[in-house]
Design an enzyme around this catalytic site. Structure first.
Site, mmCIF file in Angstrom:
data_model
loop_
_atom_site.group_PDB
_atom_site.id
_atom_site.type_symbol
_atom_site.label_atom_id
_atom_site.label_comp_id
_atom_site.label_asym_id
_atom_site.label_seq_id
_atom_site.Cartn_x
_atom_site.Cartn_y
_atom_site.Cartn_z
ATOM 1 C CG HIS A 8 18.907 -16.615 -90.386
ATOM 2 N ND1 HIS A 8 18.490 -16.915 -89.110
ATOM 3 C CD2 HIS A 8 17.966 -15.797 -90.911
ATOM 4 C CE1 HIS A 8 17.330 -16.297 -88.885
ATOM 5 N NE2 HIS A 8 16.998 -15.613 -89.948
ATOM 6 C CB ALA A 74 14.812 -18.663 -89.910
ATOM 7 C CG HIS A 180 12.615 -15.843 -87.694
ATOM 8 N ND1 HIS A 180 12.181 -16.534 -88.812
ATOM 9 C CD2 HIS A 180 13.603 -15.020 -88.138
ATOM 10 C CE1 HIS A 180 12.885 -16.142 -89.861
ATOM 11 N NE2 HIS A 180 13.749 -15.220 -89.483
ATOM 12 C CG HIS A 225 10.986 -10.629 -91.682
ATOM 13 N ND1 HIS A 225 10.348 -11.530 -90.857
ATOM 14 C CD2 HIS A 225 12.166 -11.203 -92.013
ATOM 15 C CE1 HIS A 225 11.102 -12.617 -90.728
ATOM 16 N NE2 HIS A 225 12.204 -12.449 -91.416
ATOM 17 C CD GLU A 286 15.531 -12.769 -92.748
ATOM 18 O OE1 GLU A 286 14.895 -11.963 -93.423
ATOM 19 O OE2 GLU A 286 15.005 -13.743 -92.172
HETATM 20 ZN ZN LIG Z 1 15.408 -14.466 -90.365
#
Ligand SMILES: [Zn+2]
Length: 345
Positions: A8, A74, A180, A225, A286
């Protein structure tokens, strides 16, 4: 080549935050006249370069990864803020910024878009922005929020026909979605510590008792995740599926559901790679920001996830090649165009 399917832009230039703060305040005041103008945003290429080179790009180089599938922050999507028009403008701004990053660093980043979702608004209304990002900006997927309310879980399940027109557009464009959620405004849940994992777990349970992939045989969904609680409770989910006349989980997820490796310790990755078929695991970190800092027990960053894959005891070299690259190329078919373009340079 090592493809990180989950990164991200969490180091955005300052003026983006100024704009969002003003937009959020104006949305709360219900006075559209005081909305900040998009033209007021001032973000130079140099600011973008600085924000990326000191962070995501530096970490790519240090950790030995090559290409990040890159999306807006996010937790900043904030689908619950303002109405549909606010969400659309914010999404377009964030997606255009990702496009600028990808244009500056075409070897290192490729875009995934945020969608202009809004509570109670049909997901089909997000199809146009998806199409713009795929066809005009060269993106390869999207982040789909199963809970635009920001923590109250009051949308129809992902398997409801409510979502179908959006899935039809995904299939038409041949792009996957990462499931997400965004920032949590329910005080009972921590955003990255509980809300994210709750949503991941919820999505899996919705899907395994549904006919979603009978209706959309080529639909691909990435549950991030590490799949939330799913790998640890694989037996529970498997038993529930079988008790409800469904096939084995391996069969259900085979061509359609994928888990990433954003699990920040070695035993978690060992479990994930032991339980979930290797063909359904995609490498991801991430970074930057989901869990910052160095693990005092290992001396390495929690989100330095390549190390865990390298050390997972039951993986062969062929397995690792799938997790690091091969699976991502299957799930994100539009990466092919990118690879071809790179070869031509
Ligand atoms: Zn994420």
């Amino acid at each position: 080549m090592i493809i990180d399917c989950h990164g991200h832009y969490t180091t955005e230039p300052r003026d983006l935050h100024r704009f969002r703060k003003e937009q959020t305040a104006a949305a709360g005041a219900k006075d559209k006249a005081v909305m900040p103008s998009r033209a007021s945003l001032k973000i130079s290429d140099d600011e973008i370069r600085e924000s990326i080179e000191q962070n995501q790009l530096k970490l790519q180089r240090e950790r030995g990864t090559d290409l990040t599938i890159f999306s807006p922050r996010a937790s900043g999507m904030g689908h619950h803020i303002g109405d549909e028009s606010v969400s659309l403008e914010w999404s377009q701004i964030c997606n255009d910024l990702i496009h600028r990053v990808c244009a500056l660093y075409p070897q290192n980043f490729i875009g995934v878009c945020q969608l202009p979702q809004s509570p109670g608004v049909p997901p089909k209304n997000s199809a146009a922005e998806l199409e713009r990002c795929i066809k005009e900006l060269g993106f390869v997927g999207c982040n789909l929020n199963p809970d635009p309310s920001g923590g109250y879980f009051n949308s129809p399940p992902l398997t409801d026909k409510w979502w179908y027109p959006f899935f039809e557009k995904m299939v038409e464009l041949d792009v996957p979605a990462m499931i997400h959620v965004s920032g949590c405004c329910n005080p009972a849940m921590h955003t990255t510590g509980s809300y994210y994992l709750n949503a991941d777990t919820m999505a899996f349970m919705q899907i395994i008792l549904s006919d979603l992939f009978k209706d959309f045989p080529t639909l691909k969904l990435v549950i991030p995740h590490g799949g939330g609680a799913v790998p640890f409770h694989w037996g529970r989910f498997r038993g529930l599926a079988l008790n409800n006349g469904r096939p084995e989980l391996d069969e259900i997820i085979k061509n359609n559901i994928f888990f990433d490796t954003c699990v920040y310790h070695q035993p978690g990755i060992n479990l994930l790679t032991d339980v979930v078929p290797v063909d359904n695991i995609l490498f991801a970190s991430e970074m930057v920001g989901a869990v910052k800092g160095i693990d005092p027990k290992t001396g390495f960053n929690f989100d330095d996830t390549k190390r865990y894959i390298d050390k997972a005891p039951r993986l062969s070299d062929a397995d690792r090649a799938k997790i690091f690259e091969g699976n991502a190329r299957r799930v994100y078919p539009r990466l092919k165009t990118k690879a071809a373009a790179k070869a031509a340079v």
